[in-house]
Motif scaffolding. Sequence first.
Motif, PDB file in Angstrom:
ATOM      1  N   VAL A 109       0.811  -1.264  -0.008  1.00  0.00           N
ATOM      2  CA  VAL A 109       0.090   0.261  -0.005  1.00  0.00           C
ATOM      3  C   VAL A 109       0.854   1.309   0.158  1.00  0.00           C
ATOM      4  CG1 VAL A 109      -1.890  -1.061   0.911  1.00  0.00           C
ATOM      5  CG2 VAL A 109      -0.088  -0.095   2.497  1.00  0.00           C
ATOM      6  N   TYR A 110       2.177   1.013   0.337  1.00  0.00           N
ATOM      7  CA  TYR A 110       2.704   2.288   0.325  1.00  0.00           C
ATOM      8  C   TYR A 110       3.243   2.910  -0.901  1.00  0.00           C
ATOM      9  CZ  TYR A 110       2.813   0.870   5.404  1.00  0.00           C
ATOM     10  OH  TYR A 110       2.391   0.575   6.584  1.00  0.00           O
ATOM     11  N   ASP A 111       3.073   1.969  -2.181  1.00  0.00           N
ATOM     12  CA  ASP A 111       3.077   2.516  -3.296  1.00  0.00           C
ATOM     13  C   ASP A 111       2.242   3.710  -3.785  1.00  0.00           C
ATOM     14  OD1 ASP A 111       5.272   1.170  -3.621  1.00  0.00           O
ATOM     15  OD2 ASP A 111       4.153  -0.628  -4.861  1.00  0.00           O
ATOM     16  N   GLY A 112       1.198   3.763  -2.815  1.00  0.00           N
ATOM     17  CA  GLY A 112       0.073   4.920  -2.815  1.00  0.00           C
ATOM     18  C   GLY A 112      -1.402   4.236  -2.622  1.00  0.00           C
ATOM     19  N   TYR A 113      -1.942   4.878  -1.769  1.00  0.00           N
ATOM     20  CA  TYR A 113      -3.475   4.335  -1.548  1.00  0.00           C
ATOM     21  C   TYR A 113      -4.262   5.610  -0.987  1.00  0.00           C
ATOM     22  CZ  TYR A 113      -1.492   5.394   3.420  1.00  0.00           C
ATOM     23  OH  TYR A 113      -1.097   5.946   4.386  1.00  0.00           O
ATOM     24  N   SER A 114      -5.560   5.218  -1.255  1.00  0.00           N
ATOM     25  CA  SER A 114      -6.728   5.969  -0.787  1.00  0.00           C
ATOM     26  C   SER A 114      -7.728   5.073  -0.122  1.00  0.00           C
ATOM     27  CB  SER A 114      -7.267   6.950  -1.804  1.00  0.00           C
ATOM     28  OG  SER A 114      -6.149   7.740  -2.353  1.00  0.00           O
ATOM     29  N   PHE A 115      -8.744   5.731   0.384  1.00  0.00           N
ATOM     30  CA  PHE A 115      -9.732   4.827   1.045  1.00  0.00           C
ATOM     31  C   PHE A 115     -11.011   5.320   0.852  1.00  0.00           C
ATOM     32  CE2 PHE A 115      -6.398   4.837   4.200  1.00  0.00           C
ATOM     33  CZ  PHE A 115      -6.115   3.479   4.307  1.00  0.00           C
ATOM     34  N   ILE A 116     -11.991   4.184   0.207  1.00  0.00           N
ATOM     35  CA  ILE A 116     -13.569   4.468   0.162  1.00  0.00           C
ATOM     36  C   ILE A 116     -13.898   5.188   1.522  1.00  0.00           C
ATOM     37  CG2 ILE A 116     -15.565   3.389  -0.205  1.00  0.00           C
ATOM     38  CD1 ILE A 116     -14.074   1.441  -1.654  1.00  0.00           C
ATOM     39  N   GLY A 117     -14.543   6.107   1.558  1.00  0.00           N
ATOM     40  CA  GLY A 117     -15.070   6.464   2.855  1.00  0.00           C
ATOM     41  C   GLY A 117     -14.391   7.965   3.320  1.00  0.00           C
ATOM     42  N   LEU A 118     -13.092   8.018   2.714  1.00  0.00           N
ATOM     43  CA  LEU A 118     -12.141   9.057   2.950  1.00  0.00           C
ATOM     44  C   LEU A 118     -11.742   9.867   2.016  1.00  0.00           C
ATOM     45  CD1 LEU A 118     -10.164   7.341   5.907  1.00  0.00           C
ATOM     46  CD2 LEU A 118     -11.801   9.247   6.333  1.00  0.00           C
ATOM     47  N   SER A 119     -11.350   9.112   0.946  1.00  0.00           N
ATOM     48  CA  SER A 119     -11.051   9.840  -0.429  1.00  0.00           C
ATOM     49  C   SER A 119     -12.135   9.953  -1.421  1.00  0.00           C
ATOM     50  CB  SER A 119      -9.821   8.979  -0.814  1.00  0.00           C
ATOM     51  OG  SER A 119      -8.882   9.117   0.072  1.00  0.00           O
ATOM     52  N   CYS A 120     -13.148   9.088  -1.110  1.00  0.00           N
ATOM     53  CA  CYS A 120     -14.396   9.195  -2.045  1.00  0.00           C
ATOM     54  C   CYS A 120     -15.615   8.750  -1.239  1.00  0.00           C
ATOM     55  CB  CYS A 120     -14.039   8.377  -3.356  1.00  0.00           C
ATOM     56  SG  CYS A 120     -14.145   6.552  -2.977  1.00  0.00           S
ATOM     57  N   ASP A 121     -16.824   8.713  -1.743  1.00  0.00           N
ATOM     58  CA  ASP A 121     -17.961   8.478  -0.988  1.00  0.00           C
ATOM     59  C   ASP A 121     -18.019   7.142  -0.437  1.00  0.00           C
ATOM     60  OD1 ASP A 121     -19.178  11.117  -1.513  1.00  0.00           O
ATOM     61  OD2 ASP A 121     -20.293  10.188  -3.216  1.00  0.00           O
ATOM     62  N   GLY A 122     -18.330   6.800   0.841  1.00  0.00           N
ATOM     63  CA  GLY A 122     -18.360   5.865   1.464  1.00  0.00           C
ATOM     64  C   GLY A 122     -19.584   5.141   1.893  1.00  0.00           C
ATOM     65  N   GLY A 123     -19.696   4.550   3.200  1.00  0.00           N
ATOM     66  CA  GLY A 123     -20.667   3.638   3.722  1.00  0.00           C
ATOM     67  C   GLY A 123     -21.826   4.331   4.436  1.00  0.00           C
ATOM     68  N   PHE A 124     -21.439   5.542   5.027  1.00  0.00           N
ATOM     69  CA  PHE A 124     -22.587   6.330   5.815  1.00  0.00           C
ATOM     70  C   PHE A 124     -23.741   6.773   5.036  1.00  0.00           C
ATOM     71  CE2 PHE A 124     -19.089   7.395   9.023  1.00  0.00           C
ATOM     72  CZ  PHE A 124     -19.132   6.481   9.889  1.00  0.00           C
ATOM     73  N   ALA A 125     -24.135   5.910   4.089  1.00  0.00           N
ATOM     74  CA  ALA A 125     -25.630   6.179   3.471  1.00  0.00           C
ATOM     75  C   ALA A 125     -26.205   4.724   3.206  1.00  0.00           C
ATOM     76  CB  ALA A 125     -24.860   6.708   2.211  1.00  0.00           C
TER      77      ALA A 125
END
Length: 348
Positions: A109-125
Amino acid sequence: MKAAVWHGVKDIRVEDVEPKPLKADEVRVKVAWAGICGSDLHEYVEGPVFIPVDKVDELTGGQAPLTMGHEFAGVVEEVGDQVTDVKVGDHVTVNPTITHERWADDVDVYDGYSFIGLSCDGGFAAHVNVPAHNIYELPKDFPLQLAATIEPTAVAVQAIKEGDLKFGETTAVFGAGPIGCLVVAAAKAAGARKIIVTDLSQSRLEKAREMGATDVINSGEVDAVEKIHEIVPNGVDVSFEVAGVQPTFIQSIQSTRARGTMVIVSIFARPIEFDPMLLTNTGVKVTSTIAYSRDTFQKTVDLVAQRAINVEPIITKEIELDNIVTEGFDALIADKKQAKILVKLSGE
């Protein structure tokens, strides 16, 4: 549909949003339960940390304002035209990590990572679109409520792997918040014979004992390092720093045996200082971890679904989406008895 949308520090709004069109390689999940993470709390109190504000995230295409939530589980209700290995009706949890290399089980993941729910729309829906390769199927008889804890448990399992904790070894966990308690549960599953936990909160220490700690230390009442060396005279084999503050960083090193390993699991809100001679004089190795590999996530799904790791005690409260700010985020700040607060999104 209603969603909890991050607009800025102390500015999360439950508002109506339009569901996005489903892409060919995506799956639409009807979210059943979603957990509030310590990372979410960081974004609420002092963000942005991960949330892209000034430009679009290069891996997810997301940008604030966005719907939060990266610990969630639900039921597949639609699949894209190119999706062949996920079907409507599957009970699933979601690995929210987006990386450059999508398919490798041991991707770094240290090659570059992002997270659903932090970098795009996530699960509080009520519904969320997720790339199909981020979907992990669950047994249909396994409660989706418990499945919402798989993501933070994967963080703990990866931490155990990073520390190379072996059966019969000893460990100390500094910080008995949700991740700290899950590290305890993962260490127990890995066969640690001594699991020592330190924290300032007695209620959190009681939760750690419930999760598998063999010894607990209130570091506001006694010297934690001295007490650990009383229990394990030469120091523990592996320590885990899960508090994210300078004192516990130093104490973690001081509590570890010569040539042992200290693993940083927490997110530090600000820089700290320490004397490198703490390492030079003892040979203690310091490593760190964030997120998990795809292989670790799958192993965690299996361990939790088979009840080899008991996640149920970590859940302390269930709330509705409308109350996510007052009964969720604010409650986690004010009440140290809270560990994992789950948000109910549907009746599944």
